[in-house]
Design a protein around this motif. Structure first.
Motif, PDB file in Angstrom:
ATOM      1  N   THR A 268     -11.197   8.221  -3.178  1.00  0.00           N
ATOM      2  CA  THR A 268     -12.520   8.786  -2.906  1.00  0.00           C
ATOM      3  C   THR A 268     -12.483   9.726  -1.719  1.00  0.00           C
ATOM      4  N   LEU A 269     -11.814   9.299  -0.651  1.00  0.00           N
ATOM      5  CA  LEU A 269     -11.737  10.129   0.548  1.00  0.00           C
ATOM      6  C   LEU A 269     -10.961  11.413   0.286  1.00  0.00           C
ATOM      7  N   MET A 270      -9.870  11.313  -0.447  1.00  0.00           N
ATOM      8  CA  MET A 270      -9.067  12.511  -0.771  1.00  0.00           C
ATOM      9  C   MET A 270      -9.868  13.478  -1.616  1.00  0.00           C
ATOM     10  N   THR A 271     -10.598  12.968  -2.595  1.00  0.00           N
ATOM     11  CA  THR A 271     -11.405  13.813  -3.469  1.00  0.00           C
ATOM     12  C   THR A 271     -12.525  14.492  -2.704  1.00  0.00           C
ATOM     13  N   THR A 272     -13.189  13.710  -1.839  1.00  0.00           N
ATOM     14  CA  THR A 272     -14.310  14.250  -1.060  1.00  0.00           C
ATOM     15  C   THR A 272     -13.832  15.316  -0.090  1.00  0.00           C
TER      16      THR A 272
ATOM     17  N   ILE B  89      -6.739   1.614  -2.352  1.00  0.00           N
ATOM     18  CA  ILE B  89      -6.359   2.801  -3.118  1.00  0.00           C
ATOM     19  C   ILE B  89      -7.600   3.501  -3.664  1.00  0.00           C
ATOM     20  N   GLN B  90      -8.558   2.735  -4.133  1.00  0.00           N
ATOM     21  CA  GLN B  90      -9.796   3.332  -4.630  1.00  0.00           C
ATOM     22  C   GLN B  90     -10.520   4.079  -3.516  1.00  0.00           C
TER      23      GLN B  90
ATOM     24  N   LEU C 129       0.835  -1.204   0.000  1.00  0.00           N
ATOM     25  CA  LEU C 129       0.000   0.000   0.000  1.00  0.00           C
ATOM     26  C   LEU C 129       0.870   1.254   0.000  1.00  0.00           C
ATOM     27  N   ILE C 130       1.928   1.255   0.785  1.00  0.00           N
ATOM     28  CA  ILE C 130       2.834   2.410   0.827  1.00  0.00           C
ATOM     29  C   ILE C 130       3.471   2.636  -0.542  1.00  0.00           C
ATOM     30  N   GLU C 131       3.896   1.565  -1.180  1.00  0.00           N
ATOM     31  CA  GLU C 131       4.501   1.695  -2.513  1.00  0.00           C
ATOM     32  C   GLU C 131       3.505   2.292  -3.506  1.00  0.00           C
ATOM     33  N   ARG C 132       2.251   1.881  -3.428  1.00  0.00           N
ATOM     34  CA  ARG C 132       1.235   2.431  -4.322  1.00  0.00           C
ATOM     35  C   ARG C 132       0.954   3.897  -4.019  1.00  0.00           C
ATOM     36  N   LEU C 133       0.938   4.253  -2.746  1.00  0.00           N
ATOM     37  CA  LEU C 133       0.702   5.648  -2.373  1.00  0.00           C
ATOM     38  C   LEU C 133       1.825   6.544  -2.883  1.00  0.00           C
ATOM     39  N   LEU C 134       3.044   6.050  -2.845  1.00  0.00           N
ATOM     40  CA  LEU C 134       4.170   6.833  -3.362  1.00  0.00           C
ATOM     41  C   LEU C 134       4.033   7.084  -4.858  1.00  0.00           C
ATOM     42  N   VAL C 135       3.431   6.132  -5.554  1.00  0.00           N
ATOM     43  CA  VAL C 135       3.221   6.287  -6.997  1.00  0.00           C
ATOM     44  C   VAL C 135       2.014   7.171  -7.288  1.00  0.00           C
TER      45      VAL C 135
ATOM     46  N   VAL D 256      -4.342   6.975   7.437  1.00  0.00           N
ATOM     47  CA  VAL D 256      -4.644   5.560   7.248  1.00  0.00           C
ATOM     48  C   VAL D 256      -4.060   4.811   8.439  1.00  0.00           C
ATOM     49  N   VAL D 257      -4.919   4.164   9.208  1.00  0.00           N
ATOM     50  CA  VAL D 257      -4.493   3.421  10.393  1.00  0.00           C
ATOM     51  C   VAL D 257      -4.561   1.932  10.070  1.00  0.00           C
TER      52      VAL D 257
END
Length: 426
Positions: A419-423, A414-415, A68-74, A128-129
């Motif tokens: 959504t949360l970031m956009t909202t 990630i999806q 998940l961290i690797e995907r967030l960095l991308v 994200v916890v």
């Protein structure tokens, strides 16, 4: 502030000196516990720009969060990624896995002033916890600042649910401040809803631990180790062992070597503070023992390797034929079998695996793992696999297939984060 949270906060402040004393006490075995104490009270350098914050308690959660961290960095290169942990071993794992690609500090205590200081300096856009960290003041502070908070890979056993239910009002109030609870399976979702989470807050995303990526480099390093040890030798890895288990493992190993004289045992204690004691125990067994940390050369006579170097668990699995996963012959709750399964290594554990109640039953049903009731059962299962190559290979393939068939959690998370970031921006 509600009455329940006020009383909780008062208790936290009263106990805070004990928290520090506990760190100092633990620092007798690991000096890192008394370092960077200010971070635990929110005294951290300001990031200078808003970040995405991910909290993983210790080593297991940090390793699980890696995909998940690797995907967030991308996906979010424009935002710094902050990863917090609670333990020094977790801190070391963050640095080892990600280096300077992420920000890192210790997780602050759940005290309003510490949290206010921390949030002001770090400016998180999202928290994200990982798994199950329910902190009333943290959740409330994020809600007050309109910071979306998501529980990822959220899990709640029946025992934990009953425990939290004793503080039903406080837990219900806390969960109401969560933006999303992304659970591992429907049972976890049900448990969170029993504690007061609303159905629309909960989504089943699967278990992120299935999304571990096996590096070809690690696979090749495992092959190289096997060639150093003797390519014909079978290797048994005893992973994440706890006090009381190493003696059992050594007795079982001695019996197994009567049928398999070339068998090699790799013992990896769960906690670094036990490295010296376990190494002494192995050496006292009378069998040639080598500590990984010393850099001593392995020889064909080496019978036991003590894996006392941090961050090499995947390497040991890459070199293994069979694996015992510890914390299970003693009443600890077990440890993650999926890292072994990812390499096609069959797993045997004790029966105390309630921390992984969502994984072991289906993995056992698939034929990739076996739960041994006691020392006798552990010996019998390992002997069976070591003496029957076809059965060992079949169990290993079953474990690997089970692992591969359940990889889907990171895409779902990630999806949800998107959504949360956009909202929150909108």
């Amino acid at each position: 502030m509600s009455t329940h949270r006020f009383l909780y906060t008062l208790l936290m402040y009263l106990l805070s000196p004990l928290f520090v004393l506990r760190l100092l006490w633990r620092s007798r075995a690991n000096p890192a516990y008394r370092q960077r104490l200010g971070e635990r009270f929110g005294c951290v350098p300001a990031t200078g720009r808003p970040c995405i914050w991910l909290h993983a308690v210790s080593v297991g959660e940090t390793i699980a969060a890696r995909p998940l961290i690797e995907r967030l960095l991308v996906e979010y290169p424009q935002h710094p990624l902050l990863v917090t942990t609670t333990t020094p071993t977790g801190s070391d794992t963050v640095r080892r896995l990600f280096g300077g690609r992420v920000l890192h500090c210790y997780f602050p205590y759940d005290l309003p002033d510490a949290l206010a200081r921390f949030l002001t300096r770090m400016q998180p856009l999202l928290l994200v916890v990982m798994e199950t960290e329910i902190w009333p003041n943290l959740y409330a502070a994020c809600a007050q600042r309109n910071i979306p908070l998501m529980l990822a890979n959220a899990r709640l056993s029946g025992r934990s649910t009953r425990g939290y239910a004793r503080l039903a009002s406080l837990v219900r109030e806390t969960l109401a401040n969560a933006s999303l609870i992304a659970t591992r399976d429907p049972q976890d979702s049900q448990h969170f809803q029993q504690l007061g989470a609303k159905p629309e807050q909960v989504e089943v995303c699967g278990n992120i631990k299935f999304d571990l990526q096996v590096s070809s480099t690690v696979v090749e390093q495992g092959r190289q180790l096997r060639s150093q040890w003797g390519s014909q030798r079978q290797v048994c890895v005893a992973a994440s062992t706890h006090q009381g288990e190493d003696e059992i493992i050594l007795r079982v190993f001695a019996r197994l070597r009567e049928q398999c004289p070339d068998l090699l045992l790799v013992v990896v204690p769960r906690h670094p503070e036990r490295f010296d004691a376990v190494a002494t125990l192995c050496a006292n067994s009378g069998l040639p023992t080598v500590r990984r940390s010393t850099g001593s050369a392995f020889s064909l006579d080496t019978a036991i390797i003590v894996g006392d170097s941090m961050g090499e668990m995947l390497l040991w699995y890459a070199a293994a034929d069979v694996a015992f996963i510890g914390g299970s012959l003693v009443a600890h709750g077990g440890h993650n079998p999926l890292e072994a399964a990812a390499f096609g290594v069959p797993v045997v554990s004790g029966e105390h695996v309630h921390n992984f109640a969502d994984i072991f039953p289906p993995l056992c049903q698939a034929g990739g793992a076996v739960l041994a009731q006691d020392e006798t059962g552990l010996y019998a299962q390992l002997q069976e696999w070591l003496q029957d190559a076809a059965e060992q290979q079949q169990a290993g393939q079953a474990a690997k297939t089970f692992f591969q068939q359940n990889q889907r959690a990171v895409d779902c998370l990630i999806q949800a984060i998107t959504t949360l970031m956009t909202t929150s921006r909108g």
